[in-house]
Design a protein around this motif. Structure first.
Motif, PDB file in Angstrom:
ATOM      1  N   THR A   1       8.935 -21.646  18.631  1.00 26.39           N
ATOM      2  CA  THR A   1      10.123 -21.407  19.220  1.00 26.39           C
ATOM      3  C   THR A   1      11.405 -22.186  18.884  1.00 26.39           C
ATOM      4  O   THR A   1      11.396 -23.508  19.162  1.00 26.39           O
ATOM      5  N   ARG A   2      12.368 -21.621  18.299  1.00 21.45           N
ATOM      6  CA  ARG A   2      13.607 -22.637  18.035  1.00 21.45           C
ATOM      7  C   ARG A   2      13.358 -23.721  17.229  1.00 21.45           C
ATOM      8  O   ARG A   2      13.622 -24.999  17.413  1.00 21.45           O
ATOM      9  N   GLY A   3      12.086 -23.743  16.490  1.00 24.12           N
ATOM     10  CA  GLY A   3      11.914 -24.782  15.601  1.00 24.12           C
ATOM     11  C   GLY A   3      10.657 -25.926  16.041  1.00 24.12           C
ATOM     12  O   GLY A   3      10.502 -26.795  15.565  1.00 24.12           O
ATOM     13  N   ASN A   4      10.421 -25.608  17.332  1.00 26.18           N
ATOM     14  CA  ASN A   4       9.679 -26.394  18.028  1.00 26.18           C
ATOM     15  C   ASN A   4       8.083 -25.504  18.105  1.00 26.18           C
ATOM     16  O   ASN A   4       8.038 -24.237  18.257  1.00 26.18           O
ATOM     17  N   VAL A   5       7.071 -26.431  17.694  1.00 26.32           N
ATOM     18  CA  VAL A   5       5.755 -25.858  17.667  1.00 26.32           C
ATOM     19  C   VAL A   5       5.353 -25.794  18.854  1.00 26.32           C
ATOM     20  O   VAL A   5       5.263 -26.510  19.748  1.00 26.32           O
ATOM     21  N   GLU A   6       5.053 -24.661  19.460  1.00 23.31           N
ATOM     22  CA  GLU A   6       4.533 -24.139  20.839  1.00 23.31           C
ATOM     23  C   GLU A   6       3.157 -23.926  21.028  1.00 23.31           C
ATOM     24  O   GLU A   6       2.505 -24.386  22.047  1.00 23.31           O
ATOM     25  N   GLN A   7       2.632 -23.202  20.155  1.00 16.90           N
ATOM     26  CA  GLN A   7       1.191 -22.779  20.602  1.00 16.90           C
ATOM     27  C   GLN A   7       0.316 -22.856  19.142  1.00 16.90           C
ATOM     28  O   GLN A   7       0.843 -22.485  17.930  1.00 16.90           O
ATOM     29  N   LEU A   8      -0.707 -23.446  19.269  1.00 19.60           N
ATOM     30  CA  LEU A   8      -1.504 -23.709  17.946  1.00 19.60           C
ATOM     31  C   LEU A   8      -3.003 -23.379  18.195  1.00 19.60           C
ATOM     32  O   LEU A   8      -4.014 -23.283  17.329  1.00 19.60           O
ATOM     33  N   ASP A   9      -3.402 -22.181  19.342  1.00 18.34           N
ATOM     34  CA  ASP A   9      -4.492 -21.700  19.406  1.00 18.34           C
ATOM     35  C   ASP A   9      -4.568 -20.267  19.099  1.00 18.34           C
ATOM     36  O   ASP A   9      -4.072 -19.455  19.635  1.00 18.34           O
ATOM     37  N   PRO A  10      -5.086 -19.910  18.019  1.00 18.47           N
ATOM     38  CA  PRO A  10      -5.180 -18.553  17.486  1.00 18.47           C
ATOM     39  C   PRO A  10      -5.412 -17.642  18.413  1.00 18.47           C
ATOM     40  O   PRO A  10      -5.031 -16.517  18.646  1.00 18.47           O
ATOM     41  N   THR A  11      -6.517 -17.713  19.336  1.00 13.62           N
ATOM     42  CA  THR A  11      -7.077 -16.732  20.248  1.00 13.62           C
ATOM     43  C   THR A  11      -5.877 -16.516  21.482  1.00 13.62           C
ATOM     44  O   THR A  11      -5.548 -15.415  21.772  1.00 13.62           O
ATOM     45  N   ARG A  12      -5.100 -17.543  21.882  1.00 13.73           N
ATOM     46  CA  ARG A  12      -4.055 -17.657  22.635  1.00 13.73           C
ATOM     47  C   ARG A  12      -2.915 -16.659  21.898  1.00 13.73           C
ATOM     48  O   ARG A  12      -2.384 -15.902  22.987  1.00 13.73           O
ATOM     49  N   VAL A  13      -2.789 -17.017  21.013  1.00 15.31           N
ATOM     50  CA  VAL A  13      -1.654 -16.092  20.100  1.00 15.31           C
ATOM     51  C   VAL A  13      -1.794 -15.015  20.213  1.00 15.31           C
ATOM     52  O   VAL A  13      -1.232 -13.844  20.452  1.00 15.31           O
ATOM     53  N   ILE A  14      -3.046 -14.206  19.566  1.00 12.96           N
ATOM     54  CA  ILE A  14      -3.497 -12.938  19.638  1.00 12.96           C
ATOM     55  C   ILE A  14      -3.385 -12.512  21.039  1.00 12.96           C
ATOM     56  O   ILE A  14      -2.902 -11.342  21.163  1.00 12.96           O
ATOM     57  N   ASN A  15      -3.946 -13.170  22.214  1.00 13.90           N
ATOM     58  CA  ASN A  15      -3.626 -12.679  23.339  1.00 13.90           C
ATOM     59  C   ASN A  15      -2.102 -12.250  24.086  1.00 13.90           C
ATOM     60  O   ASN A  15      -1.980 -11.343  24.507  1.00 13.90           O
ATOM     61  N   LEU A  16      -1.231 -13.372  23.602  1.00 11.76           N
ATOM     62  CA  LEU A  16      -0.068 -13.225  23.939  1.00 11.76           C
ATOM     63  C   LEU A  16       0.551 -12.003  22.982  1.00 11.76           C
ATOM     64  O   LEU A  16       1.706 -11.066  23.440  1.00 11.76           O
TER      65      LEU A  16
END
Length: 115
Positions: A83-98
């Protein structure tokens, strides 16, 4: 030769004061470019997350064709990770859920507009 081979191998490079990490995933080559705010370890973890998410989104193989077919979902997934150049999420499972939550909302909003 001590370097890992195949899809899991990641290469780190420095160019013009930027850190670049890239790797193959299927027939795709995925690059992550960072400024001084993120070191190669964070970028490497981000790249691993991207590859894991792409493999979930493209279960038949990470291909250019598969990426084009799922381009909208891939963009939403990348938006969840950075988000806006900042790494926010590194968990693939959480990314898929979101991603599932946002995609469902997007489809429901479109259905509401169409009716």
């Amino acid at each position: 030769d001590d370097e890992p081979q195949g899809d899991e191998a990641q290469v780190v490079a420095l160019a013009a004061g930027r850190t670049i990490v890239f790797s193959r995933a299927g027939d795709l080559v995925i690059y992550v470019l960072g400024s001084g705010a993120n070191d190669e370890l964070v970028l490497s973890e981000l790249l691993s997350c991207i590859v894991a998410v792409f493999r979930i989104l493209m279960p038949k193989g990470t291909t250019g064709h598969g990426l084009v077919e799922r381009y909208s979902k891939a963009c939403l997934a990348l938006d969840e990770m950075v988000t806006r150049g900042n790494v926010e999420q590194l968990d693939p499972t959480r990314v898929i859920n979101l991603l599932a939550l946002k995609w469902d909302k997007k489809v429901k909003d479109k259905d509401t507009r169409d009716s």
